[in-house]
Structures are given as C-alpha cells and as structure tokens.
Design a protein around this motif. Structure first.
Motif, short mmCIF file in Angstrom:
data_model
loop_
_atom_site.label_atom_id
_atom_site.label_comp_id
_atom_site.label_asym_id
_atom_site.label_seq_id
_atom_site.Cartn_x
_atom_site.Cartn_y
_atom_site.Cartn_z
N MET A 183 0.83 -1.22 0.00
CA MET A 183 0.00 0.00 0.00
C MET A 183 0.86 1.27 0.00
SD MET A 183 -3.28 -1.01 0.23
CE MET A 183 -4.22 0.28 1.03
N ARG A 184 2.01 1.17 -0.61
CA ARG A 184 2.91 2.33 -0.74
C ARG A 184 3.41 2.36 -2.17
NH1 ARG A 184 5.23 3.56 4.53
NH2 ARG A 184 3.83 2.50 5.96
N HIS A 185 3.49 3.56 -2.71
CA HIS A 185 4.05 3.66 -4.06
C HIS A 185 5.53 3.30 -4.01
CE1 HIS A 185 0.42 5.46 -5.74
NE2 HIS A 185 0.32 6.11 -4.59
N PRO A 186 6.00 2.53 -4.98
CA PRO A 186 7.37 2.01 -4.91
C PRO A 186 8.44 3.05 -5.29
CG PRO A 186 6.31 1.31 -6.93
CD PRO A 186 5.26 2.05 -6.15
N PHE A 187 9.63 2.86 -4.76
CA PHE A 187 10.79 3.66 -5.18
C PHE A 187 11.29 3.11 -6.50
CE2 PHE A 187 10.95 4.77 -0.66
CZ PHE A 187 11.22 6.13 -0.75
N LEU A 188 11.39 3.99 -7.46
CA LEU A 188 11.86 3.60 -8.80
C LEU A 188 13.05 4.47 -9.14
CD1 LEU A 188 8.27 3.58 -10.23
CD2 LEU A 188 9.75 1.59 -10.33
N VAL A 189 14.22 3.88 -9.17
CA VAL A 189 15.44 4.65 -9.44
C VAL A 189 16.18 3.97 -10.60
CG1 VAL A 189 17.60 5.52 -8.46
CG2 VAL A 189 15.57 5.30 -7.01
N ARG A 190 16.36 4.75 -11.68
CA ARG A 190 16.97 4.18 -12.89
C ARG A 190 18.37 3.64 -12.64
NH1 ARG A 190 13.67 4.79 -16.94
NH2 ARG A 190 12.60 6.54 -15.99
N LYS A 191 19.16 4.42 -11.88
CA LYS A 191 20.54 4.01 -11.59
C LYS A 191 20.59 2.65 -10.87
CE LYS A 191 22.84 5.77 -8.13
NZ LYS A 191 23.55 6.64 -7.18
N SER A 192 19.54 2.40 -10.06
CA SER A 192 19.48 1.14 -9.30
C SER A 192 19.08 -0.03 -10.18
CB SER A 192 18.44 1.23 -8.19
OG SER A 192 18.76 2.21 -7.27
N GLY A 193 18.57 0.26 -11.38
CA GLY A 193 18.13 -0.82 -12.27
C GLY A 193 16.64 -1.08 -12.22
N ALA A 194 15.85 -0.21 -11.57
CA ALA A 194 14.40 -0.46 -11.47
C ALA A 194 13.79 -0.58 -12.87
CB ALA A 194 13.73 0.66 -10.70
N LYS A 252 -5.25 7.45 -10.30
CA LYS A 252 -4.95 8.28 -9.11
C LYS A 252 -6.02 8.05 -8.06
CE LYS A 252 -1.84 11.72 -10.86
NZ LYS A 252 -1.67 12.84 -11.73
N GLU A 253 -7.25 7.94 -8.50
CA GLU A 253 -8.37 7.71 -7.59
C GLU A 253 -8.27 6.31 -6.97
OE1 GLU A 253 -10.55 9.83 -6.59
OE2 GLU A 253 -11.83 8.40 -5.52
N LYS A 254 -7.98 5.32 -7.80
CA LYS A 254 -7.91 3.93 -7.33
C LYS A 254 -6.83 3.75 -6.26
CE LYS A 254 -7.48 -0.82 -9.05
NZ LYS A 254 -7.40 -1.68 -10.24
N TYR A 255 -5.68 4.44 -6.44
CA TYR A 255 -4.55 4.25 -5.51
C TYR A 255 -4.37 5.42 -4.55
CZ TYR A 255 -3.61 0.12 -8.24
OH TYR A 255 -3.73 -1.11 -8.85
N LYS A 256 -5.44 6.18 -4.32
CA LYS A 256 -5.29 7.36 -3.44
C LYS A 256 -5.01 6.96 -2.00
CE LYS A 256 -10.10 8.19 -2.44
NZ LYS A 256 -11.34 8.72 -2.92
N GLY A 257 -5.33 5.74 -1.62
CA GLY A 257 -5.05 5.26 -0.26
C GLY A 257 -3.61 4.81 -0.06
N TRP A 258 -2.83 4.75 -1.12
CA TRP A 258 -1.44 4.30 -0.99
C TRP A 258 -0.57 5.46 -0.52
CZ3 TRP A 258 0.92 -0.09 -4.28
CH2 TRP A 258 0.01 -1.15 -4.37
N THR A 259 0.39 5.15 0.33
CA THR A 259 1.27 6.19 0.88
C THR A 259 2.24 6.69 -0.19
OG1 THR A 259 1.13 5.11 3.03
CG2 THR A 259 2.96 6.65 2.72
#
Ligand SMILES: [Zn+2]
Length: 277
Positions: A183-194, A252-259
């Motif tokens: 229930m949290r938006h993920p960290f996406l970092v290109r340098k990390s390879g996400a 945005k509406e569907k995932y508005k409850g995600w941190t």
C-alpha cells in the motif's frame, strides 16, 4: 514593535514552519523511521520500519538477520539479534543493496553477509566498504538450519539490478525486500536498475511459489500472499495509464489510499517512470 511581540511572532512562525514540515514529511517519516516489533513466534520477530522491514530468526544453528536497517534503528536491531544469539553465530541476508536495507551491516563484524550477485564494480561504488556484503548468491542457496530451512532466491533485475527474496520454508514466510511495497508507491530509481516490466515478471514468479502463508514486504505492513498480486496489479494499472493518459485520473483515484513520499513516489511518478523507459 516591542520585544515580547517579536518573540510571540517568531514563535508563531516557528510553529507554522514545524507544522508544515511535519505535514510534508509525515509519509516519508513513517516509511523510513517508524519502528515496531511483530513477534510471529518465540523464534521469529519482524522489526518493521527504521529503514526496510527486517527479520530476526533464531534457529538451532544460527541467528539470521534479514536486512539491517540504517541509523539508530540499525544498532537497535543488532542489539536485539545479539541478545538472542548468545553463543550462536549471526548470519545476515540483504535482499538488495539500498542503504535502508544494508547500512546496519557494519555492526555485524566477522559475520557472513549474503546478497544477490551484483556487478562488483557497481556495488563498490554504491555501498560503503564497512557495509559491504561478503557472500554473493548467483541463483539460489538453501540452508538447513535445524528447525528451519532458509531458501535464498536471487530473482534478478526488478526493483534493482538484483533482488533476492528469503523464504522460511517451515514457517511459510516470504521476505520480499522491496519487490513488494505494501500500500505504498514504490521507489523507482533508474541508476538502481528499477525496471517495471521485469518487476512484473518477478512478481509473477513469486506468485507461483507454493505455500506462502505470510509476506513481509520491504516497506509497509506484513500480510498474506495476496500482497504480491496487489503489487503486480498496481504495475499493470500504471502501465495502462502510461499508455493511455485518459486513464491517469482513474488510477490516481484507485490508488489514493497508498502512501506517497513527497517528490519521490506517487501514482504520477510511477507513470512518468514507465513512460521514460
Ligand atoms: Zn529498495
């Protein structure tokens, strides 16, 4: 303006600033710093927050620490593991190289520290020498620890260039590292390879793992295996919105409850990341 009035106004301004930063920082603060112990049984404790979620498992032959956190909470986790270990050795597993999962490694001097096999040059640039793991898992490693069997599966590129999950086979508990944010938006970092496509593929592999009773995500509350499908569906929805901007509002509406983490993670950030791939 008399002195008391200046002090009063400064006080009000300070309270306003403090209030604003508290509001802005709350989600990030919660994500990174709020800790809690979840006692699963007498030999397994999940320590949430303070960086990534961690596990401390006491087995017949060793104490296992899964992800070592950062800052003061890393030291507290080490003290907990040490107090449970007595004369037993401690073995550390890092699910991936991000600081909030490995910055406590420095406390485990002389202990074996496992991580998935990254390009060594990349790891040397990204991880402080004092936190550097010393054992690299290419594909998988099964360890019979007496009353528990620990399986390390290197699932390859997804959240980073190399993410490893840890299955406690007898307990049916899976530590996913940051392959699952609950229930949290993920960290996406290109340098990390996400890589969102590869991440979806990895989640599909995890969904086929039999007999998973409990999932410990990298961040957020623990739950059951449905959290893996939830994460997969999140990325499928974000991909659909990335391809068709008319769906963005709906998502945005569907995932508005995600941190969200301000300026770092949100529905919009994930969609933009996918579009730039
Ligand atoms: Zn991470």
């Amino acid at each position: 303006m008399n002195r008391n009035r200046i002090i009063l106004i400064s006080g009000i301004i300070l309270i306003m600033i403090a209030g604003t930063s508290a509001t802005l920082l709350k989600p990030a603060y919660h994500l990174l710093y709020e800790t809690g112990n979840q006692i699963i049984d007498k030999n397994l404790t999940i320590v949430t927050g303070g960086g990534g979620n961690s596990g401390v498992l006491v087995t017949d032959s060793a104490v296992i620490v899964i992800d070592t956190k950062m800052g003061d909470d890393a030291e507290k986790l080490y003290n907990l593991a040490k107090s449970k270990a007595g004369n037993k050795k401690i073995i550390v597993v890092n699910t991936h190289y991000h600081g909030d999962h490995v910055k406590g490694n420095r406390f485990y001097k002389g202990c074996t520290i496992f991580i998935g096999a990254y390009d060594p040059g990349f790891l040397q640039k990204e991880v402080d020498p004092e936190n550097m793991p010393d054992h690299f898992v290419k594909d998988s490693l099964i360890m019979n620890l007496g009353n528990e069997t620990m399986c390390l599966y290197n699932l390859g590129q997804a959240h980073t260039w190399n993410d490893m999950v840890v299955l406690l086979k007898s307990r049916k508990v899976l530590f996913t590292g940051d392959l699952v944010f609950h229930m949290r938006h993920p960290f996406l970092v290109r340098k990390s390879g996400a890589n969102v496509d590869k991440w979806i593929g990895t989640l599909e592999v995890m969904l086929k793992m039999p007999g998973i009773g409990m999932v410990v995500p990298g961040h957020g509350e623990t739950g059951d295996a449905s959290m893996i499908a939830l994460m997969r569906n999140y990325f499928l929805d974000m991909k659909a919105a990335a391809a068709d901007p008319s769906k963005e509002g709906q998502m945005k509406e569907k995932y508005k409850g995600w941190t969200e983490t301000p300026n770092m993670t949100s529905t919009g950030v994930t969609i933009a990341y996918i579009r730039n791939l």
